[in-house]
Design a protein around this motif. Structure first.
Motif, PDB file in Angstrom:
ATOM      1  N   PHE A   9       5.227  -1.507   3.085  1.00 17.29           N
ATOM      2  CA  PHE A   9       3.791  -1.744   3.126  1.00 17.29           C
ATOM      3  C   PHE A   9       3.069  -0.497   3.618  1.00 17.29           C
ATOM      4  O   PHE A   9       3.637   0.346   4.294  1.00 17.29           O
ATOM      5  CB  PHE A   9       3.489  -2.941   4.040  1.00 17.29           C
ATOM      6  CG  PHE A   9       4.144  -4.200   3.570  1.00 17.29           C
ATOM      7  CD1 PHE A   9       3.581  -4.966   2.566  1.00 17.29           C
ATOM      8  CD2 PHE A   9       5.356  -4.606   4.108  1.00 17.29           C
ATOM      9  CE1 PHE A   9       4.198  -6.120   2.122  1.00 17.29           C
ATOM     10  CE2 PHE A   9       5.989  -5.763   3.671  1.00 17.29           C
ATOM     11  CZ  PHE A   9       5.405  -6.516   2.667  1.00 17.29           C
ATOM     12  N   THR A  10       1.783  -0.413   3.282  1.00 13.40           N
ATOM     13  CA  THR A  10       1.004   0.752   3.696  1.00 13.40           C
ATOM     14  C   THR A  10       0.823   0.750   5.211  1.00 13.40           C
ATOM     15  O   THR A  10       0.961  -0.300   5.864  1.00 13.40           O
ATOM     16  CB  THR A  10      -0.392   0.755   3.040  1.00 13.40           C
ATOM     17  OG1 THR A  10      -1.160  -0.341   3.584  1.00 13.40           O
ATOM     18  CG2 THR A  10      -0.306   0.648   1.521  1.00 13.40           C
ATOM     19  N   GLN A  11       0.480   1.898   5.737  1.00 16.29           N
ATOM     20  CA  GLN A  11       0.237   2.006   7.177  1.00 16.29           C
ATOM     21  C   GLN A  11      -0.949   1.136   7.586  1.00 16.29           C
ATOM     22  O   GLN A  11      -0.931   0.506   8.640  1.00 16.29           O
ATOM     23  CB  GLN A  11       0.000   3.465   7.578  1.00 16.29           C
ATOM     24  CG  GLN A  11      -0.055   3.670   9.082  1.00 16.29           C
ATOM     25  CD  GLN A  11       1.249   3.285   9.769  1.00 16.29           C
ATOM     26  OE1 GLN A  11       2.321   3.697   9.360  1.00 16.29           O
ATOM     27  NE2 GLN A  11       1.147   2.470  10.813  1.00 16.29           N
ATOM     28  N   THR A  12      -1.960   1.076   6.737  1.00 14.35           N
ATOM     29  CA  THR A  12      -3.128   0.237   7.022  1.00 14.35           C
ATOM     30  C   THR A  12      -2.729  -1.227   7.118  1.00 14.35           C
ATOM     31  O   THR A  12      -3.159  -1.943   8.025  1.00 14.35           O
ATOM     32  CB  THR A  12      -4.218   0.416   5.946  1.00 14.35           C
ATOM     33  OG1 THR A  12      -4.623   1.780   5.942  1.00 14.35           O
ATOM     34  CG2 THR A  12      -5.411  -0.473   6.201  1.00 14.35           C
ATOM     35  N   GLU A  13      -1.891  -1.682   6.190  1.00 12.60           N
ATOM     36  CA  GLU A  13      -1.413  -3.073   6.225  1.00 12.60           C
ATOM     37  C   GLU A  13      -0.606  -3.337   7.490  1.00 12.60           C
ATOM     38  O   GLU A  13      -0.765  -4.385   8.129  1.00 12.60           O
ATOM     39  CB  GLU A  13      -0.584  -3.377   4.983  1.00 12.60           C
ATOM     40  CG  GLU A  13      -1.395  -3.413   3.706  1.00 12.60           C
ATOM     41  CD  GLU A  13      -0.567  -3.421   2.444  1.00 12.60           C
ATOM     42  OE1 GLU A  13      -1.085  -3.886   1.413  1.00 12.60           O
ATOM     43  OE2 GLU A  13       0.598  -2.959   2.463  1.00 12.60           O
ATOM     44  N   GLN A  14       0.247  -2.404   7.867  1.00 17.04           N
ATOM     45  CA  GLN A  14       1.043  -2.556   9.082  1.00 17.04           C
ATOM     46  C   GLN A  14       0.156  -2.579  10.324  1.00 17.04           C
ATOM     47  O   GLN A  14       0.356  -3.399  11.229  1.00 17.04           O
ATOM     48  CB  GLN A  14       2.069  -1.424   9.192  1.00 17.04           C
ATOM     49  CG  GLN A  14       3.161  -1.494   8.147  1.00 17.04           C
ATOM     50  CD  GLN A  14       4.141  -0.352   8.279  1.00 17.04           C
ATOM     51  OE1 GLN A  14       4.658  -0.109   9.366  1.00 17.04           O
ATOM     52  NE2 GLN A  14       4.393   0.348   7.194  1.00 17.04           N
ATOM     53  N   PHE A  19      -2.440  -5.548  14.760  1.00 13.23           N
ATOM     54  CA  PHE A  19      -3.672  -5.942  15.434  1.00 13.23           C
ATOM     55  C   PHE A  19      -3.783  -7.469  15.476  1.00 13.23           C
ATOM     56  O   PHE A  19      -4.054  -8.058  16.524  1.00 13.23           O
ATOM     57  CB  PHE A  19      -4.860  -5.329  14.698  1.00 13.23           C
ATOM     58  CG  PHE A  19      -6.195  -5.704  15.254  1.00 13.23           C
ATOM     59  CD1 PHE A  19      -6.667  -5.138  16.423  1.00 13.23           C
ATOM     60  CD2 PHE A  19      -6.997  -6.627  14.592  1.00 13.23           C
ATOM     61  CE1 PHE A  19      -7.913  -5.480  16.933  1.00 13.23           C
ATOM     62  CE2 PHE A  19      -8.239  -6.968  15.090  1.00 13.23           C
ATOM     63  CZ  PHE A  19      -8.701  -6.405  16.261  1.00 13.23           C
ATOM     64  N   ALA A  20      -3.556  -8.097  14.336  1.00 12.12           N
ATOM     65  CA  ALA A  20      -3.633  -9.557  14.262  1.00 12.12           C
ATOM     66  C   ALA A  20      -2.582 -10.207  15.164  1.00 12.12           C
ATOM     67  O   ALA A  20      -2.861 -11.205  15.836  1.00 12.12           O
ATOM     68  CB  ALA A  20      -3.467 -10.018  12.817  1.00 12.12           C
ATOM     69  N   LYS A  21      -1.399  -9.636  15.210  1.00 15.12           N
ATOM     70  CA  LYS A  21      -0.339 -10.172  16.062  1.00 15.12           C
ATOM     71  C   LYS A  21      -0.734 -10.090  17.532  1.00 15.12           C
ATOM     72  O   LYS A  21      -0.492 -11.012  18.305  1.00 15.12           O
ATOM     73  CB  LYS A  21       0.970  -9.418  15.818  1.00 15.12           C
ATOM     74  CG  LYS A  21       2.128  -9.951  16.617  1.00 15.12           C
ATOM     75  CD  LYS A  21       3.400  -9.203  16.310  1.00 15.12           C
ATOM     76  CE  LYS A  21       4.530  -9.713  17.178  1.00 15.12           C
ATOM     77  NZ  LYS A  21       5.748  -8.925  16.991  1.00 15.12           N
ATOM     78  N   LEU A  98     -10.672  -5.269   3.956  1.00 16.12           N
ATOM     79  CA  LEU A  98      -9.681  -6.202   3.421  1.00 16.12           C
ATOM     80  C   LEU A  98     -10.358  -7.465   2.895  1.00 16.12           C
ATOM     81  O   LEU A  98     -10.092  -7.900   1.771  1.00 16.12           O
ATOM     82  CB  LEU A  98      -8.648  -6.574   4.496  1.00 16.12           C
ATOM     83  CG  LEU A  98      -7.689  -7.707   4.138  1.00 16.12           C
ATOM     84  CD1 LEU A  98      -6.778  -7.313   2.983  1.00 16.12           C
ATOM     85  CD2 LEU A  98      -6.889  -8.129   5.354  1.00 16.12           C
ATOM     86  N   PHE A  99     -11.246  -8.044   3.695  1.00 13.63           N
ATOM     87  CA  PHE A  99     -11.912  -9.280   3.282  1.00 13.63           C
ATOM     88  C   PHE A  99     -12.780  -9.055   2.052  1.00 13.63           C
ATOM     89  O   PHE A  99     -12.840  -9.910   1.161  1.00 13.63           O
ATOM     90  CB  PHE A  99     -12.731  -9.868   4.423  1.00 13.63           C
ATOM     91  CG  PHE A  99     -11.890 -10.346   5.582  1.00 13.63           C
ATOM     92  CD1 PHE A  99     -10.627 -10.877   5.376  1.00 13.63           C
ATOM     93  CD2 PHE A  99     -12.356 -10.259   6.872  1.00 13.63           C
ATOM     94  CE1 PHE A  99      -9.845 -11.320   6.428  1.00 13.63           C
ATOM     95  CE2 PHE A  99     -11.583 -10.702   7.936  1.00 13.63           C
ATOM     96  CZ  PHE A  99     -10.328 -11.235   7.718  1.00 13.63           C
ATOM     97  N   THR A 100     -13.452  -7.929   1.986  1.00 10.32           N
ATOM     98  CA  THR A 100     -14.265  -7.609   0.810  1.00 10.32           C
ATOM     99  C   THR A 100     -13.383  -7.509  -0.422  1.00 10.32           C
ATOM    100  O   THR A 100     -13.709  -8.062  -1.480  1.00 10.32           O
ATOM    101  CB  THR A 100     -15.034  -6.294   1.035  1.00 10.32           C
ATOM    102  OG1 THR A 100     -15.910  -6.470   2.143  1.00 10.32           O
ATOM    103  CG2 THR A 100     -15.830  -5.902  -0.195  1.00 10.32           C
ATOM    104  N   ASN A 101     -12.256  -6.839  -0.286  1.00  5.15           N
ATOM    105  CA  ASN A 101     -11.320  -6.697  -1.398  1.00  5.15           C
ATOM    106  C   ASN A 101     -10.776  -8.062  -1.823  1.00  5.15           C
ATOM    107  O   ASN A 101     -10.668  -8.348  -3.023  1.00  5.15           O
ATOM    108  CB  ASN A 101     -10.183  -5.747  -1.017  1.00  5.15           C
ATOM    109  CG  ASN A 101      -9.291  -5.402  -2.194  1.00  5.15           C
ATOM    110  OD1 ASN A 101      -9.561  -5.768  -3.325  1.00  5.15           O
ATOM    111  ND2 ASN A 101      -8.228  -4.692  -1.930  1.00  5.15           N
TER     112      ASN A 101
END
Length: 111
Positions: A9-14, A19-21, A98-101
């Motif tokens: 996965f991309t660094q942004t996804e990681q 952050f969410a975790k 992310l949400f916009t996408n």
């Protein structure tokens, strides 16, 4: 040697997942609310406000600090923490993108 699946996965996804975790426990949300209200806080004050043991609060503070969501200093028995607003701004921007996408993709959805 095993390859970590995260590397796919991309660094942004990681980063967003980490952050969410870090925010995934209600005690951490409560700690952040306390820190936002006081703009800085001694660990003992957080323990007095939350219905958790000092060791539990310390563990949650450690998780938030490891995720770079809070900054802190330790001066003997006193620990002082504050929110790392730069990190929140970064992740806010990333989540909004992310949400916009996802919303754009939703308009193409079959359901």
């Amino acid at each position: 040697m095993a390859i970590h699946k995260k590397e796919a996965f991309t660094q942004t996804e990681q980063d967003l997942a980490n952050f969410a975790k870090a925010l995934s426990h209600p005690a951490r949300i409560a700690i952040l609310k306390v820190l936002a209200q006081k703009n800085e806080c001694i660990c003992g004050e957080i323990v007095e406000i939350l219905p958790l043991a000092q060791s539990t609060v310390s563990q949650h503070l450690k998780e938030l600090k490891n995720a770079d969501l809070i900054q802190g200093t330790v001066d003997g028995p006193r620990s002082c923490y504050c929110i790392n607003w730069k990190a929140f701004e970064k992740f806010s921007t990333s989540f909004n993108a992310l949400f916009t996408n996802l919303k754009i993709q939703q308009s193409k959805s079959c359901c």
